[in-house]
Design an enzyme around this catalytic site. Structure first.
Site, PDB file in Angstrom:
ATOM      1  N   CYS A  92     -37.417 -52.078  61.562  1.00 12.15           N
ATOM      2  CA  CYS A  92     -36.406 -52.225  62.598  1.00 12.15           C
ATOM      3  C   CYS A  92     -35.672 -53.447  62.627  1.00 12.15           C
ATOM      4  O   CYS A  92     -34.723 -53.645  62.985  1.00 12.15           O
ATOM      5  CB  CYS A  92     -37.145 -52.087  63.985  1.00 12.15           C
ATOM      6  SG  CYS A  92     -38.290 -50.336  64.193  1.00 12.15           S
ATOM      7  N   HIS A 147     -33.751 -55.608  69.847  1.00 10.81           N
ATOM      8  CA  HIS A 147     -34.061 -54.131  69.471  1.00 10.81           C
ATOM      9  C   HIS A 147     -34.305 -53.122  70.363  1.00 10.81           C
ATOM     10  O   HIS A 147     -35.082 -53.483  71.595  1.00 10.81           O
ATOM     11  CB  HIS A 147     -35.310 -54.343  68.474  1.00 10.81           C
ATOM     12  CG  HIS A 147     -35.920 -53.115  67.986  1.00 10.81           C
ATOM     13  ND1 HIS A 147     -34.949 -52.210  67.394  1.00 10.81           N
ATOM     14  CD2 HIS A 147     -36.963 -52.589  67.880  1.00 10.81           C
ATOM     15  CE1 HIS A 147     -35.800 -51.263  66.878  1.00 10.81           C
ATOM     16  NE2 HIS A 147     -36.835 -51.416  67.212  1.00 10.81           N
ATOM     17  N   ASN A 150     -35.247 -45.285  69.774  1.00 14.62           N
ATOM     18  CA  ASN A 150     -35.300 -46.217  68.559  1.00 14.62           C
ATOM     19  C   ASN A 150     -34.843 -45.607  67.393  1.00 14.62           C
ATOM     20  O   ASN A 150     -35.534 -44.900  66.702  1.00 14.62           O
ATOM     21  CB  ASN A 150     -36.842 -46.297  68.737  1.00 14.62           C
ATOM     22  CG  ASN A 150     -37.235 -47.701  67.683  1.00 14.62           C
ATOM     23  OD1 ASN A 150     -36.357 -48.025  66.845  1.00 14.62           O
ATOM     24  ND2 ASN A 150     -38.346 -48.251  67.641  1.00 14.62           N
TER      25      ASN A 150
HETATM   26  O1  UT7 Z   1     -39.570 -50.215  66.608  1.00 11.47           O
HETATM   27  C1  UT7 Z   1     -40.862 -50.823  66.886  1.00 11.47           C
HETATM   28  C2  UT7 Z   1     -41.558 -49.799  67.112  1.00 11.47           C
HETATM   29  N1  UT7 Z   1     -42.267 -49.384  68.201  1.00 11.47           N
HETATM   30  C3  UT7 Z   1     -42.334 -49.791  69.451  1.00 11.47           C
HETATM   31  O2  UT7 Z   1     -41.980 -51.114  69.760  1.00 11.47           O
HETATM   32  C4  UT7 Z   1     -43.221 -49.271  70.339  1.00 11.47           C
HETATM   33  C5  UT7 Z   1     -44.251 -50.213  71.124  1.00 11.47           C
HETATM   34  N2  UT7 Z   1     -45.185 -49.388  72.115  1.00 11.47           N
HETATM   35  C6  UT7 Z   1     -44.575 -48.750  72.977  1.00 11.47           C
HETATM   36  O3  UT7 Z   1     -43.558 -48.619  73.371  1.00 11.47           O
HETATM   37  C7  UT7 Z   1     -45.600 -48.047  74.055  1.00 11.47           C
HETATM   38  O4  UT7 Z   1     -46.878 -48.440  73.592  1.00 11.47           O
HETATM   39  C8  UT7 Z   1     -45.560 -46.380  74.004  1.00 11.47           C
HETATM   40  C9  UT7 Z   1     -44.162 -45.941  74.546  1.00 11.47           C
HETATM   41  C10 UT7 Z   1     -45.857 -46.165  72.508  1.00 11.47           C
HETATM   42  C11 UT7 Z   1     -46.634 -45.950  74.763  1.00 11.47           C
HETATM   43  O5  UT7 Z   1     -46.953 -46.393  76.021  1.00 11.47           O
HETATM   44  P1  UT7 Z   1     -48.319 -47.112  76.660  1.00 11.47           P
HETATM   45  O6  UT7 Z   1     -47.968 -47.288  78.150  1.00 11.47           O
HETATM   46  O7  UT7 Z   1     -48.642 -47.934  75.764  1.00 11.47           O
HETATM   47  O8  UT7 Z   1     -48.994 -45.549  76.484  1.00 11.47           O
HETATM   48  P2  UT7 Z   1     -50.467 -45.299  75.635  1.00 11.47           P
HETATM   49  O9  UT7 Z   1     -50.302 -45.279  74.419  1.00 11.47           O
HETATM   50  O10 UT7 Z   1     -51.506 -46.389  76.394  1.00 11.47           O
HETATM   51  O11 UT7 Z   1     -50.767 -44.093  76.312  1.00 11.47           O
HETATM   52  C12 UT7 Z   1     -51.061 -43.999  77.599  1.00 11.47           C
HETATM   53  C13 UT7 Z   1     -51.473 -42.286  78.098  1.00 11.47           C
HETATM   54  C14 UT7 Z   1     -52.528 -41.813  76.998  1.00 11.47           C
HETATM   55  O12 UT7 Z   1     -53.279 -40.922  77.808  1.00 11.47           O
HETATM   56  P3  UT7 Z   1     -54.748 -41.199  78.396  1.00 11.47           P
HETATM   57  O13 UT7 Z   1     -55.637 -41.774  76.914  1.00 11.47           O
HETATM   58  O14 UT7 Z   1     -54.752 -42.442  79.200  1.00 11.47           O
HETATM   59  O15 UT7 Z   1     -55.352 -40.099  78.944  1.00 11.47           O
HETATM   60  C15 UT7 Z   1     -51.746 -41.250  76.081  1.00 11.47           C
HETATM   61  O16 UT7 Z   1     -52.431 -40.082  75.329  1.00 11.47           O
HETATM   62  O17 UT7 Z   1     -50.414 -41.511  77.775  1.00 11.47           O
HETATM   63  C16 UT7 Z   1     -50.579 -40.614  76.981  1.00 11.47           C
HETATM   64  N3  UT7 Z   1     -49.483 -40.108  76.053  1.00 11.47           N
HETATM   65  C17 UT7 Z   1     -48.512 -39.543  76.704  1.00 11.47           C
HETATM   66  N4  UT7 Z   1     -48.177 -38.704  77.655  1.00 11.47           N
HETATM   67  C18 UT7 Z   1     -47.321 -38.010  77.814  1.00 11.47           C
HETATM   68  C19 UT7 Z   1     -48.931 -40.870  74.990  1.00 11.47           C
HETATM   69  N5  UT7 Z   1     -47.742 -40.427  74.712  1.00 11.47           N
HETATM   70  C20 UT7 Z   1     -47.417 -39.393  75.623  1.00 11.47           C
HETATM   71  C21 UT7 Z   1     -46.196 -38.382  75.818  1.00 11.47           C
HETATM   72  N6  UT7 Z   1     -46.184 -37.890  76.770  1.00 11.47           N
HETATM   73  N7  UT7 Z   1     -45.171 -38.638  74.785  1.00 11.47           N
END
Ligand code: UT7
Length: 340
Positions: free
Chosen positions: A127, A267, A297
């Site tokens: 990215c 970004h 993204n």
């Molecule tokens: O270009 C650079 C690359 N990428 C980035 O910069 C991404 C950086 N990371 C992020 O933006 C965030 O970490 C995410 C958006 C990917 C995830 O957000 P988060 O607040 O860190 O969520 P998490 O991964 O801790 O997940 C929280 C919960 C989980 O459920 P449990 O384990 O708490 O029951 C996930 O399974 O949310 C769940 N979850 C979802 N729920 C509904 C993960 N993805 C989804 C989804 N819909 N799409």
């Protein structure tokens, strides 16, 4: 405030100022909304919007490749710069989703736009690639090696997305952005650029398959090894740290403070990351340029598309200081301060 370069290693040298003389962008027609995704995986508009800020993204057609999107963005930039493709000396194309592993996607673009005098290469910096491209272009122009460089950020991330993995498939979209760089003899232009990497974190954002380590086979594809793998939380944490440090470094090298900056183009990965950076930098959130809600993204294309939209909409005006800051797999990060 009058700019006082502090520790810019280049500031003592008599170098040519490199200006962006044209920008362009392109996104595919097909829109995929959060509602659409909620019918494909266990997710909801509410979750995606509150956790990321994304409402919809664009998806390229099956037969629309990274080079096709890159060409459309490049032609827009060429038109705005009022140059002929034959004047381009170098094409740098940043992508994580090349048309093929080789030849370089930049070569396909060269053929399609008729830039017959250009040398062509791809940049692999995920990215962060577009600003890596600006830095490489700047080096070639300031050293008098080349006069006119086309820098493109283009990605078709939907071609390497695992559509059954809700942790990643809601985040990405397709598109391309481009800029023409040239020494214009005016004081306006790129003031400073900073690029960096940390290979310790190759395992938090990557695609394991498709290279020499794990070639494409039916077995590997069935195990989803040719799709994006990401440890979201760790990437989030590292993104905030790296982008914050990169932004501070570029400001310091430029001899500017946050108050001098008219617009920040970060970004476009997650609205919460952008807001965390604005807050920690002490810059108002409304100075952050955001189009993530519409495109998700788009990897190397993200800041390139944002720059073009900011330029064409009048959000950035001649004389404004703008700060661009990016982050990607590698890890890679980069920042630049431009006097527009
Ligand atoms: O270009 C650079 C690359 N990428 C980035 O910069 C991404 C950086 N990371 C992020 O933006 C965030 O970490 C995410 C958006 C990917 C995830 O957000 P988060 O607040 O860190 O969520 P998490 O991964 O801790 O997940 C929280 C919960 C989980 O459920 P449990 O384990 O708490 O029951 C996930 O399974 O949310 C769940 N979850 C979802 N729920 C509904 C993960 N993805 C989804 C989804 N819909 N799409």
């Amino acid at each position: 405030m009058k700019r006082q370069p502090r520790s810019n290693p280049r500031s003592h040298k008599k170098l040519r100022t490199v200006s962006i003389i044209g920008t362009g962008s392109y996104v595919p027609e097909k829109v995929l909304t959060n509602e659409d995704l909620s019918r494909m995986v266990d997710t909801s508009d509410e979750w995606i919007t509150t956790r990321t800020g994304i409402k919809e993204r664009r998806v390229a057609a099956k037969d629309e490749y990274t080079s096709d999107m890159a060409v459309k963005a490049a032609l827009n930039a060429i038109e705005q710069a009022k140059i002929s493709p034959k004047e381009i000396d170098l094409i740098l194309l940043a992508t994580a989703t090349p048309d093929m592993l080789f030849p370089a996607t930049a070569c396909f673009v060269q053929k399609k736009i008729g830039a017959t005098n250009a040398a062509c290469l791809d940049i692999s910096a995920a990215c962060a690639g577009f600003i890596f491209g600006l830095e490489i272009a700047q080096q070639f122009i300031t050293s008098h090696t080349y006069d006119t460089v086309l820098v493109i950020g283009a990605d078709k991330l939907t071609s390497i997305t695992n559509w059954t993995d809700r942790n990643t498939c809601v985040l990405f979209g397709d598109g391309a952005g481009a800029a023409i760089l040239r020494h214009r003899g005016s004081p306006h232009g790129i003031i400073t650029t900073h690029i960096g990497s940390d290979g310790q974190y190759t395992n938090i954002l990557f695609m394991p398959g498709g290279g020499s380590r794990c070639p494409i086979t039916r077995e590997n594809a069935d195990m989803n090894l040719t799709t994006i793998h990401m440890t979201g939380k760790e990437v989030y944490k590292q993104a905030v740290i790296a982008m914050l440090n990169a932004a501070k470094k570029a400001l310091e090298q430029a001899g500017l403070s946050v108050e001098d900056i008219a617009c920040v183009i970060p970004h476009q990965a997650n609205l919460r990351i952008m807001e965390a950076i604005a807050d920690r930098l002490g810059i108002s959130r409304d100075k952050m340029f955001v189009n993530l809600d519409r495109y998700g993204n788009t990897s190397a294309a993200a800041v390139a598309i944002a720059l073009d939209e900011a330029n064409r909409s009048g959000r950035i005006k001649p004389g404004d200081y703008i700060l661009m800051v990016v982050f990607g797999g590698g890890l890679t990060w980069a920042s630049t301060v431009i006097e527009w």
